[in-house]
Design a protein around this motif. Sequence first.
Motif, mmCIF file in Angstrom:
data_model
loop_
_atom_site.group_PDB
_atom_site.id
_atom_site.type_symbol
_atom_site.label_atom_id
_atom_site.label_comp_id
_atom_site.label_asym_id
_atom_site.label_seq_id
_atom_site.Cartn_x
_atom_site.Cartn_y
_atom_site.Cartn_z
ATOM 1 N N GLN A 1 -34.964 -18.635 21.367
ATOM 2 C CA GLN A 1 -35.127 -18.222 19.969
ATOM 3 C C GLN A 1 -35.660 -16.792 19.903
ATOM 4 O OE1 GLN A 1 -37.751 -21.297 18.662
ATOM 5 N NE2 GLN A 1 -36.114 -22.792 18.308
ATOM 6 N N GLN A 2 -36.657 -16.501 20.729
ATOM 7 C CA GLN A 2 -37.202 -15.143 20.785
ATOM 8 C C GLN A 2 -36.152 -14.155 21.285
ATOM 9 O OE1 GLN A 2 -40.050 -14.256 19.570
ATOM 10 N NE2 GLN A 2 -40.938 -16.274 19.214
ATOM 11 N N MET B 1 -38.213 -19.414 11.894
ATOM 12 C CA MET B 1 -38.419 -18.333 12.853
ATOM 13 C C MET B 1 -37.304 -17.297 12.802
ATOM 14 S SD MET B 1 -38.797 -18.522 17.013
ATOM 15 C CE MET B 1 -40.309 -19.473 16.901
ATOM 16 N N ASP C 1 -33.870 -28.229 12.966
ATOM 17 C CA ASP C 1 -35.245 -27.909 13.336
ATOM 18 C C ASP C 1 -35.831 -26.936 12.313
ATOM 19 O OD1 ASP C 1 -37.554 -26.675 14.473
ATOM 20 O OD2 ASP C 1 -36.888 -27.222 16.477
ATOM 21 N N ALA D 1 -38.387 -27.800 24.937
ATOM 22 C CA ALA D 1 -39.079 -27.007 23.917
ATOM 23 C C ALA D 1 -39.419 -25.598 24.397
ATOM 24 C CB ALA D 1 -40.352 -27.732 23.481
ATOM 25 N N ILE D 2 -39.844 -25.463 25.643
ATOM 26 C CA ILE D 2 -40.238 -24.149 26.155
ATOM 27 C C ILE D 2 -39.018 -23.233 26.263
ATOM 28 C CG2 ILE D 2 -41.177 -22.912 28.143
ATOM 29 C CD1 ILE D 2 -42.998 -25.321 28.627
ATOM 30 N N THR D 3 -37.928 -23.762 26.839
ATOM 31 C CA THR D 3 -36.711 -22.958 26.973
ATOM 32 C C THR D 3 -36.150 -22.602 25.603
ATOM 33 O OG1 THR D 3 -36.188 -24.062 29.060
ATOM 34 C CG2 THR D 3 -34.401 -22.877 27.981
ATOM 35 N N ARG D 4 -36.207 -23.553 24.678
ATOM 36 C CA ARG D 4 -35.713 -23.302 23.324
ATOM 37 C C ARG D 4 -36.489 -22.169 22.658
ATOM 38 N NH1 ARG D 4 -35.754 -28.199 21.715
ATOM 39 N NH2 ARG D 4 -37.680 -28.239 20.508
ATOM 40 N N ASP D 5 -37.802 -22.177 22.825
ATOM 41 C CA ASP D 5 -38.634 -21.129 22.240
ATOM 42 C C ASP D 5 -38.294 -19.765 22.839
ATOM 43 O OD1 ASP D 5 -41.047 -20.294 20.606
ATOM 44 O OD2 ASP D 5 -41.685 -19.659 22.606
ATOM 45 N N GLU E 1 -37.481 -23.767 13.784
ATOM 46 C CA GLU E 1 -36.484 -22.843 14.293
ATOM 47 C C GLU E 1 -35.872 -22.047 13.147
ATOM 48 O OE1 GLU E 1 -33.399 -23.291 17.767
ATOM 49 O OE2 GLU E 1 -32.630 -24.389 16.031
#
Length: 253
Positions: free
Chosen positions: A177-178, A203, A197, A170-174, A200
């Motif tokens: 995404q940014q 976002m 998701d 989840a952290i790497t995915r966030d 996602e």
Amino acid sequence: MIRFSNVSKSFDEGQNFVVHDLSLEIQKGETLVLLGLSGCGKTTTLKMINRLIQPTAGSIEIDGRDTAAMDPVELRRSIGYVFQGIGLFPHLTIEQNVTIVLRLLGHSLKERNQKAVELLELVGLNPADFAMRYPHELSGGQKQRVGVARALAADPDYLLMDEPFGALDAITRDVLQQELIRIRRRVTKTIVFVTHDLFEALMIADRIAVMNQGRIEQAAPPSELLQAPATSFVRDLFEKPINQLRLVQDCKA
């Protein structure tokens, strides 16, 4: 622009359809997210754009040209493609992986090296640290960044992304995404992004096409989907997770 006109796909000679009579226009420069549950037809829809999967019926146009009349190899080389499996070549360096399409297109070694430096910097990887490494020396998130860099190497107008961050924590995915949002501000691309998701999708999307059983229930900006869902499926899809998020936020407050 990408235009789907009455596109259907069956893998069993018309007995069952994965995609049903789909019509959709994707505007130049927008990020459109195909959102839906597993098996709803979103990845099939994406892969029909670059003819990794051939439509059973209907037509797909890119910039007014019917993709069925285009050479599939040239078509695929003109469209960036990022997927969850990444697909880096283990025997090639990161620099070589990033520029593999440029090599196939006949670019000189100097041009390829310069482009690799530019793209690695764009995706947040220091070329001095990463260019000469091999895929097995990278983390999952770093490999996915290389996959994005490779997809951008030939400077395509279109970028297809098939759940590219789905296998990451989840952290790497966030973070990625940014990073994608940051890259979009620097390079103008038309992006078609597949995900299941919901957050996602909210976002990163300019517009979300909600798919259900091979059909599009609604295609609209995120705010419209939240405020004016066109069908009960769209309403239910967004309502429960959004309410759960609000509950968590209220508890924290």
